[in-house]
Write a protein that holds these residues in place. Sequence first.
Motif, PDB file in Angstrom:
ATOM      1  N   LEU A   1       7.326   0.214  -8.258  1.00 28.54           N
ATOM      2  CA  LEU A   1       7.011  -0.299  -9.012  1.00 28.54           C
ATOM      3  C   LEU A   1       6.211   0.800  -9.927  1.00 28.54           C
ATOM      4  CD1 LEU A   1       5.562  -3.620  -9.013  1.00 28.54           C
ATOM      5  CD2 LEU A   1       7.699  -3.273  -9.740  1.00 28.54           C
ATOM      6  N   TYR A   2       5.890   1.837  -9.137  1.00 25.02           N
ATOM      7  CA  TYR A   2       5.805   2.811  -9.687  1.00 25.02           C
ATOM      8  C   TYR A   2       6.536   4.029  -9.577  1.00 25.02           C
ATOM      9  CZ  TYR A   2       0.229   1.617  -9.691  1.00 25.02           C
ATOM     10  OH  TYR A   2      -0.970   0.883 -10.135  1.00 25.02           O
ATOM     11  N   GLY A   3       7.773   3.610  -9.501  1.00 23.20           N
ATOM     12  CA  GLY A   3       8.356   5.140  -9.434  1.00 23.20           C
ATOM     13  C   GLY A   3       9.484   5.366  -8.370  1.00 23.20           C
ATOM     14  N   GLY A   4       9.107   4.808  -6.627  1.00 24.52           N
ATOM     15  CA  GLY A   4       9.917   4.969  -5.788  1.00 24.52           C
ATOM     16  C   GLY A   4       8.929   6.384  -4.913  1.00 24.52           C
ATOM     17  N   LEU A   5       9.548   7.128  -3.941  1.00 26.30           N
ATOM     18  CA  LEU A   5       9.052   7.576  -3.483  1.00 26.30           C
ATOM     19  C   LEU A   5       8.974   8.945  -4.483  1.00 26.30           C
ATOM     20  CD1 LEU A   5       8.837   9.296  -0.789  1.00 26.30           C
ATOM     21  CD2 LEU A   5      10.732  10.753  -0.793  1.00 26.30           C
ATOM     22  N   GLY A   6       7.330   9.787  -4.028  1.00 26.47           N
ATOM     23  CA  GLY A   6       6.669  11.266  -5.035  1.00 26.47           C
ATOM     24  C   GLY A   6       6.218  10.699  -5.941  1.00 26.47           C
ATOM     25  N   GLN A   7       5.869   8.823  -6.887  1.00 28.35           N
ATOM     26  CA  GLN A   7       5.700   8.033  -7.687  1.00 28.35           C
ATOM     27  C   GLN A   7       4.628   7.716  -7.655  1.00 28.35           C
ATOM     28  OE1 GLN A   7       6.987   9.619 -10.574  1.00 28.35           O
ATOM     29  NE2 GLN A   7       8.962  10.625 -10.241  1.00 28.35           N
ATOM     30  N   ASN A   8       4.304   7.517  -6.117  1.00 33.87           N
ATOM     31  CA  ASN A   8       3.337   6.729  -5.856  1.00 33.87           C
ATOM     32  C   ASN A   8       1.607   6.930  -6.174  1.00 33.87           C
ATOM     33  OD1 ASN A   8       4.886   7.294  -4.119  1.00 33.87           O
ATOM     34  ND2 ASN A   8       2.754   6.524  -2.627  1.00 33.87           N
ATOM     35  N   LEU A   9       0.990   6.318  -6.992  1.00 36.32           N
ATOM     36  CA  LEU A   9       0.064   6.538  -6.919  1.00 36.32           C
ATOM     37  C   LEU A   9      -1.104   6.692  -5.729  1.00 36.32           C
ATOM     38  CD1 LEU A   9      -2.980   8.179  -8.851  1.00 36.32           C
ATOM     39  CD2 LEU A   9      -2.262   5.842  -9.742  1.00 36.32           C
ATOM     40  N   PHE A  10      -1.437   5.470  -5.099  1.00 32.48           N
ATOM     41  CA  PHE A  10      -1.443   5.000  -4.324  1.00 32.48           C
ATOM     42  C   PHE A  10      -0.336   4.722  -2.491  1.00 32.48           C
ATOM     43  CE2 PHE A  10      -3.619   2.608  -7.913  1.00 32.48           C
ATOM     44  CZ  PHE A  10      -4.281   2.417  -7.385  1.00 32.48           C
ATOM     45  N   ASN A  11      -1.324   5.062  -1.596  1.00 32.86           N
ATOM     46  CA  ASN A  11      -0.869   5.481   0.169  1.00 32.86           C
ATOM     47  C   ASN A  11      -0.249   3.698  -0.302  1.00 32.86           C
ATOM     48  OD1 ASN A  11      -0.711   4.218   2.252  1.00 32.86           O
ATOM     49  ND2 ASN A  11      -1.248   6.988   2.954  1.00 32.86           N
ATOM     50  N   PRO A  12       0.724   3.204   0.336  1.00 28.98           N
ATOM     51  CA  PRO A  12       1.110   2.091   0.050  1.00 28.98           C
ATOM     52  C   PRO A  12       1.086   1.272   1.262  1.00 28.98           C
ATOM     53  CG  PRO A  12       3.052   4.442  -0.454  1.00 28.98           C
ATOM     54  CD  PRO A  12       2.018   4.509   0.220  1.00 28.98           C
ATOM     55  N   ALA A  13       1.088   2.034   2.647  1.00 28.62           N
ATOM     56  CA  ALA A  13       0.526   1.114   4.028  1.00 28.62           C
ATOM     57  C   ALA A  13      -0.817   0.450   3.518  1.00 28.62           C
ATOM     58  CB  ALA A  13       0.985   2.212   5.112  1.00 28.62           C
ATOM     59  N   MET A  14      -1.665   1.616   2.770  1.00 32.03           N
ATOM     60  CA  MET A  14      -3.348   1.302   2.479  1.00 32.03           C
ATOM     61  C   MET A  14      -2.967   0.228   1.615  1.00 32.03           C
ATOM     62  SD  MET A  14      -5.141   1.968   4.582  1.00 32.03           S
ATOM     63  CE  MET A  14      -3.938   2.609   5.938  1.00 32.03           C
ATOM     64  N   VAL A  15      -2.606   0.475  -0.098  1.00 35.68           N
ATOM     65  CA  VAL A  15      -2.355  -0.687  -0.388  1.00 35.68           C
ATOM     66  C   VAL A  15      -1.989  -2.509   0.204  1.00 35.68           C
ATOM     67  CG1 VAL A  15      -1.371  -1.865  -2.067  1.00 35.68           C
ATOM     68  CG2 VAL A  15      -1.925   0.557  -2.702  1.00 35.68           C
ATOM     69  N   GLY A  16      -0.831  -2.444   1.517  1.00 42.96           N
ATOM     70  CA  GLY A  16      -0.649  -3.375   1.618  1.00 42.96           C
ATOM     71  C   GLY A  16      -1.729  -4.111   3.372  1.00 42.96           C
ATOM     72  N   TYR A  17      -2.713  -3.061   3.827  1.00 44.52           N
ATOM     73  CA  TYR A  17      -3.904  -3.147   4.194  1.00 44.52           C
ATOM     74  C   TYR A  17      -4.727  -3.952   3.771  1.00 44.52           C
ATOM     75  CZ  TYR A  17      -7.317  -2.652   8.049  1.00 44.52           C
ATOM     76  OH  TYR A  17      -8.375  -2.996   8.662  1.00 44.52           O
ATOM     77  N   ALA A  18      -5.152  -3.055   2.264  1.00 46.39           N
ATOM     78  CA  ALA A  18      -6.565  -3.497   1.737  1.00 46.39           C
ATOM     79  C   ALA A  18      -5.664  -5.026   1.063  1.00 46.39           C
ATOM     80  CB  ALA A  18      -6.409  -2.475   0.624  1.00 46.39           C
ATOM     81  N   LEU A  19      -4.934  -4.535   0.650  1.00 48.74           N
ATOM     82  CA  LEU A  19      -4.329  -6.283  -0.014  1.00 48.74           C
ATOM     83  C   LEU A  19      -4.907  -7.287   0.973  1.00 48.74           C
ATOM     84  CD1 LEU A  19      -2.599  -8.107  -2.350  1.00 48.74           C
ATOM     85  CD2 LEU A  19      -1.612  -8.325  -0.785  1.00 48.74           C
TER      86      LEU A  19
END
Lengths: 344, 584
Positions: free
Chosen positions: A114-132
Amino acid sequence: MSHLHRHTSADSARRGHDSATLMRRVTLACLPGLITQSWFFGLGVVTNVITAAACCVLIEAMMLVARRRPVSPTIADGSALLTGVLLGAALPAGTSLWLILIGSLAAVAVAKHLYGGLGQNLFNPAMVGYALLLVSFPTQMSLWPAPSGLFGPDAVEPSTWLARWLGQHPPAALDAMSGATPLDAYRHRPADASLAELVAPAALEAWRNVAVAWLAGGLYLLYRRLIDWRLPLSMLASMALLAWLFDQLSASGGVGFHLLGGAAMFGAFFIVTDPVSAASGRRARLAYGAGIGALTMIIRAYGGYPDAVAFAVLLMNLAAPLLDQLVPDRPSNARATRRHNDDG
Amino acid sequence: MAVLERLWRSLAAGTRPAGGVLPPTRKSQTRDLGIRTPPLPARVTLLLEDGRDQPWREVQPIVKPGQYVRAGERVARAVGHLALPVHASISGHVSALFMHDEADAGGQHRPAVVIDADGASQHHWLPPLDWQGAAPGEIIQRIADAGIAGMGGGGFPAHLKVRAARQAGIDTLVVNAAECEPYLSADDQTLRQHTDRVLLGAAMVAHATGASSIVIGIEDDKPEAASAVRARLGELPCPARLEVIPTRYPSGGERQLIERLLGRRLASDQLPVDAGVLCHNPGTLAAIHDAVALGKPMIERTLTLAGRALARPGNITARLGTAIEHLLQDAGLDRARLSRVIEGGPMMGQAIGSLDQPITQTTNGLIAADAAELPTPPPARPCIRCGDCQPACPAGLAPQQLWWHAQAGEDHKAEANGLFDCIECGACDYVCPSHLPLANGFGEAKQRLRTARAESDRADQARHRFEARQAREQREAAEREARRQARRQAATQRGQQRNASSAKDSSADAKGTASVVDVRGLRIAQAAAKAAARKAEKALERAAQQQQSADVLADLETQLDTARQHLDAADARLKAARQEETRP
């Protein structure tokens, strides 16, 4: 444009790597940590990693189809696989399939695509999943099993792991499995108790070994120059400094306990070093890592969660673009020379 | 705390990394093979433009089809202020004034002088010049007449660089023999085979510019060239020093080399002459030597032919305008192996579309590569901000930041981050794990910014012309008014003489007071106009001294004209008001 490329030129002295190779090598560097973690905490680590990796790759493929992007070359870059492996490693051993699926959705679909794919993400994806998962399912997420080993007399039966994987919690098995992590003990310590009394030596031992294994993988990454030394070094240094300081103020475990008792090593070498969501300048990266280390220690000491690497990383992800502006690397050429001329 | 801060500084900012990369040099293909002279071509095509629309580089042919020319005879004259005259590179008949270019310009005709060789090798050179007795101006004029462009790559007219250096007053001439591009060994060979020509050329340029010392920079992978130069250093008329620098791409970047050799760092808006330095490569100096000592105009150059699709790679001295195909065939081109031809080095060169194209003054090499040695990179992936490009950048920039800004259409932000310090060396391309065409992107961003600036300049110039017209009209109106005033005053005086009545005294008084204020205001306005005119004059003078382009000069002239019209108008109004005032 250069027609020569480090990673394609056959006779280059030090062959470089392209981004797919980089992802693959970082994934391989997770192996010592994963194996050690499984050795102490059992099959649940294996199911975590496999499930998360599969979910992440699948969701990446679906998102690419939905976004009408070519699927196979992007899957082949290995970034979704790595996200899955990291998420799986971070979760308590034997997390259920459903939780992992939700975490993977948050990581790959929301934080990445949703942030635009590889290279565009503001947040570390794995940590977003974990924190959620951590804020949404606090009970399940605090069920770290005791380090009863992969094999041996204490090892948990595969059928129990299967039940947990499917989301069933037979009450008896639950009791047998749950164990406080060293950081849990630290979080809930009575004011006057020393840590040695609170934490089972076996748990401390297990966590220490896991941390050393992650460190070994991290040193491999440093050796291959796949990560920037500034990020892990500054994070671990600032954690060590604050741990020492807090220990002086009120006995709180000390430097070794904090660096080896939780996710510090895993985070320092495998999460903080994600270049996409980190700051990019040399100095900004030092500040970024130091910020993560400091936030981790502050949340551990005063916050509501036993470990805090994920929150610290996400908070500093937010600050990364600002850090790049606030601590730029050096005055530009133009300014440097002008000053020189004015002097003369 | 101070200790911590020092630690932080040395860790974080401290010394800027030198930048640069270590690509495979692959010079062994050609570096020891000497310089060959291939057979003369049957036809040469001397391009009169490089495909870009650059009026300041405009040249005009001065020959007609069918006309006979000898090698060295001028066939086109320079029109634009950055243009150079063109000389016939072989003797023969002019057959056309255009080149049919199918590959590049979509089948368009490009202006060129095409000469069909007669095989007679007639030549016509300028008279030799005794450089030690010649005035600097004469040498500079000779370099201009010979049509010599810098042969390192940029192709900037050599005489303009020398003249600017003369005017700015430099102390050091740097001979840029780094030749850091992989594959290329033409400068290496030139230095080894023609040490005298290069060093004498350097002495001539030092004489013409007034430089008091010469520094020769050469990479340490060319020990033979270095020792050849070292053996002759003593023969130079001014203090000279040889500096062997480590092989590291792009050490031959002008700014990088000056910083490396002399410790002088250039700001992005500074030219080497601003730091008291002039930089030339060995090929250019040899050509300057030939132009001065032999009177030989720019008709040939030494270049490297390399690549695994050639059976006989090596360095050659070829006539300008020779078709690339002719040269490659002569070097044993294996078409079955050929994957692509690159003009220049592999780092900064361009893949060329058609082998019919001729070589020009800036062709320092041709690489006929097979598919294995310069493989086509896989498609670009997104930037993952790994930061590998940062330590590679010789200008100390953060290429990935520039890339993000340029991709987002925020060229001005890229500019604020030092875009114009980028020398487009391609070191970042070389290390990028995502195969991004960074250097190309930066070149395009610079071009966009330049175009935008040129457009705003044009708008400014149009506004200045409009203002000049307005000023002229105002001046004319003011002068008309002044004449009318004078007539009216004369009439009034005649009237007063006729009836010496002082009945209108009171009203005249009131008018007088008003006009005193008026005159004071007008006097201030006139002084301001005078100052503005003087300022415009000075700006024009300065621009003329700096040899700005004709466009800039014309614009400044317009502005000066405006200022003068304003001054004249102010003068006229003041005069009229004074007459009014003196009226009794």
